[in-house]
Scaffold this motif. Structure first.
Motif, PDB file in Angstrom:
ATOM      1  N   ASN A 159       0.874  -1.162   0.000  1.00 57.60           N
ATOM      2  CA  ASN A 159       0.000   0.000   0.000  1.00 57.60           C
ATOM      3  C   ASN A 159       0.919   1.221   0.000  1.00 57.60           C
ATOM      4  OD1 ASN A 159      -1.919   1.928   0.465  1.00 57.60           O
ATOM      5  ND2 ASN A 159      -2.462   1.243   2.517  1.00 57.60           N
ATOM      6  N   ARG A 224     -11.780  -3.304  14.451  1.00 56.32           N
ATOM      7  CA  ARG A 224     -10.395  -3.073  14.867  1.00 56.32           C
ATOM      8  C   ARG A 224      -9.748  -4.358  15.384  1.00 56.32           C
ATOM      9  NH1 ARG A 224      -8.615  -1.026  12.442  1.00 56.32           N
ATOM     10  NH2 ARG A 224      -6.892  -0.114  13.565  1.00 56.32           N
ATOM     11  N   LEU A 225      -9.428  -5.226  14.464  1.00 54.78           N
ATOM     12  CA  LEU A 225      -8.842  -6.515  14.822  1.00 54.78           C
ATOM     13  C   LEU A 225      -7.784  -6.901  13.798  1.00 54.78           C
ATOM     14  CD1 LEU A 225      -9.079  -8.861  16.845  1.00 54.78           C
ATOM     15  CD2 LEU A 225     -10.917  -9.798  15.446  1.00 54.78           C
TER      16      LEU A 225
HETATM   17  C1  PLP Z   1      -5.125  -0.940   5.994  1.00 54.39           C
HETATM   18  C2  PLP Z   1      -3.782  -1.420   6.317  1.00 54.39           C
HETATM   19  C3  PLP Z   1      -3.522  -1.972   7.561  1.00 54.39           C
HETATM   20  C4  PLP Z   1      -4.661  -2.156   8.494  1.00 54.39           C
HETATM   21  O1  PLP Z   1      -4.528  -1.648   9.726  1.00 54.39           O
HETATM   22  P1  PLP Z   1      -5.624  -2.038  10.800  1.00 54.39           P
HETATM   23  O2  PLP Z   1      -5.084  -1.369  12.001  1.00 54.39           O
HETATM   24  O3  PLP Z   1      -5.639  -3.538  10.900  1.00 54.39           O
HETATM   25  O4  PLP Z   1      -6.949  -1.510  10.337  1.00 54.39           O
HETATM   26  C5  PLP Z   1      -2.256  -2.444   7.838  1.00 54.39           C
HETATM   27  N1  PLP Z   1      -1.291  -2.392   6.910  1.00 54.39           N
HETATM   28  C6  PLP Z   1      -1.521  -1.897   5.688  1.00 54.39           C
HETATM   29  C7  PLP Z   1      -0.446  -1.903   4.673  1.00 54.39           C
HETATM   30  C8  PLP Z   1      -2.770  -1.390   5.358  1.00 54.39           C
HETATM   31  O5  PLP Z   1      -2.994  -0.878   4.158  1.00 54.39           O
END
Ligand code: PLP
Length: 365
Positions: A159, A224-225
Motif C-alpha cells: 500500500n 479493529r482486529l
Molecule cells: C489498511 C492497512 C492496515 C490495516 O490496519 P488495521 O489497524 O488492521 O486496520 C495495515 N497495513 C496496511 C499496509 C494497510 O494498508
C-alpha cells in the motif's frame, strides 16, 4: 498555570490523517465495499448475549488464536492478536525497536510503519523503490547492511502501489536481515489477494513475522482486529509488552464468528478482483497510467499528471479517492479503492467527466 511539554522527539510530529468528507461514494480507505453476511451479524449478536460483561475478557484470546492458527496451519502459540494490525505493529516496534534502534522501510509504502517508528522513539531509515515501484534485492541489502535495522518492513501487496513482492525478494530480505541480527516484518494486510505468502517461511529460527488484518478482506474495519504470525518465542515476548486485557470480549467473539464465513470472504475477493480488472482497463482507456495491482485498490496517474485537480473534480462529483498526489515518490498519483460495481461505475463516469472538464478549461479558446 502552564502547558506541560510534549516529548522533544514528538513535538514536530504530524498526526496520521486520512481525510473523510461527506460524499456519496467513498473509495479512499481500502475497506471492503459491502458488510459481512447477515448471518455473521446474527452470530455476533448471539455471542453478545452470553458475554460476562462484569468479568475481564480471556486475556490470552485462547479460542481466537486457536482458530486463526488453524486457518493458517500453525500452532496457537504462533499467533498474536491485537486491536488492528496497527496495534500489532506498535507492539512489535515497542518490543524490538525503541530509542537507539533503527527501523527500515522501502518507500513509498504504508505511512504507519514510519509513523509508529517515531512514536516508539526509534529512528527510521528509508530505502527506495524503483520508479516503477518494484523493489530490488540489492536495495534491501544496501539499506540493511548500512543501517543494521532492528526491524525491517516489507509490505506485500504494497500500500499504496498495489505491487506484490516475489517470494525470492522476501527470501533475499530475510537473509540480509538475519545477517545483522534483525527482524523482518511482512505486512500482508491484503494477503488474501495474493496466491503466495511469507507465512510459508515462518519457523522458530527464522527472524520473520507476518501481519494480517480483519479490516480489509474480512469486511470488519469497524471491529479493529488484526493479528501476527511468527515464532512462538517471539509471540511470548509480544504478550509481555501489550497491555493486559487489551482485546475486549466482544471483539474476540466477532473475530471468532468471522472465521465461520471464510467462503464468503473468498467470494468477495474473487468479485473484487474482477471489478479491479474492469476499473483498471477503463482507466487505461481514459489515458491514465495504471499500475498493476495485486490488491483491492489501484494507483493511477491521470493523463494531465494533475492528481490534485482530478481529486477535487471527483469530490465535486461526490466521489472520494485517496489523494496521494503530493506524497514523496507519488507525484500526481491517486489511489482508488475498488467498491461495489455501482460505486466503480459511478467513479469511472465521474473520472471521465472530470478529465473532460479539465481538458476543456485548459484548451485556449
Ligand atoms: C489498511 C492497512 C492496515 C490495516 O490496519 P488495521 O489497524 O488492521 O486496520 C495495515 N497495513 C496496511 C499496509 C494497510 O494498508
Amino acid at each position: 498555570m502552564g502547558r506541560p511539554t510534549v516529548r522533544d522527539d514528538l513535538r514536530a510530529l504530524e498526526g496520521y490523517h486520512s481525510p473523510q468528507l461527506d460524499v456519496t461514494v467513498r473509495l479512499n480507505t481500502n475497506e471492503a465495499p459491502a458488510a459481512p453476511p447477515a448471518a455473521f451479524s446474527a452470530a455476533v449478536a448471539a455471542a453478545a448475549e452470553s458475554i460476562e460483561w462484569h468479568r475481564y475478557p480471556d486475556r490470552g484470546a485462547t479460542e481466537l488464536r486457536r482458530r486463526i492458527a488453524e486457518l493458517h496451519g500453525l500452532d496457537a502459540s504462533q499467533v498474536f492478536v491485537a486491536n488492528g494490525s496497527n496495534e500489532v505493529i506498535q507492539t512489535v516496534l515497542l518490543t524490538f525497536a525503541g530509542p537507539g534502534r533503527t527501523v527500515a522501510t522501502f518507500e513509498p509504502t504504508y505511512a504507519l510503519h514510519q509513523h509508529i517508528t517515531r512514536l516508539v522513539g526509534a529512528t527510521g531509515v528509508e530505502g527506495r523503490r524503483n520508479d516503477d515501484f518494484t523493489l530490488d534485492a540489492d536495495e534491501i541489502r544496501r539499506v540493511v547492511a548500512e543501517a543494521a535495522p532492528a526491524v525491517t518492513f516489507l509490505c506485500s501487496p504494497n500500500n499504496p502501489t498495489g505491487m506484490v513482492d516475489a517470494p525470492e525478494l522476501v527470501d533475499a530480505a530475510l537473509e540480509a536481515v538475519d545477517a545483522v541480527g534483525g527482524l523482518l516484518v511482512v505486512d500482508e494486510a491484503y494477503g488474501q489477494f495474493n496466491p503466495t505468502s511469507a507465512i510459508d517461511r515462518i519457523g522458530d529460527d527464522v527472524p520473520l513475522v507476518v501481519s494480517r488484518t480483519y479490516s480489509k478482506t474480512w469486511a470488519m474495519a469497524g471491529a479493529r482486529l488484526g493479528y501476527l504470525l511468527g515464532p512462538a518465542w517471539l509471540i511470548a515476548e509480544l504478550d509481555k509488552v501489550v497491555l493486559p486485557y487489551h482485546l475486549d470480549a466482544m471483539k474476540q467473539a466477532a473475530g471468532l464468528a468471522a472465521l465461520d464465513f471464510v467462503d464468503d470472504m473468498d467470494e468477495r475477493v474473487a468479485s473484487i478482483v474482477a471489478e479491479r480488472d474492469r476499473v483498471s482497463a477503463a482507466m487505461a482507456e481514459l489515458g491514465c497510467h495504471v499500475w498493476p495491482s495485486g490488491s483491492n485498490f489501484v494507483l493511477f496517474r491521470p493523463p494531465n499528471g494533475d492528481g490534485g485537480a482530478v481529486w477535487q473534480g471527483l469530490v465535486d462529483r461526490s466521489i472520494l479517492v485517496r489523494n496521494t498526489a503530493s506524497w514523496p515518490g507519488l507525484d500526481g498519483c491517486l489511489r482508488v479503492t475498488i467498491g461495489t460495481p455501482d460505486d466503480n461505475t459511478a467513479f469511472l463516469s465521474a473520472l471521465a467527466a472530470t478529465l473532460d472538464a479539465l481538458a476543456d478549461s485548459s484548451t485556449p479558446s
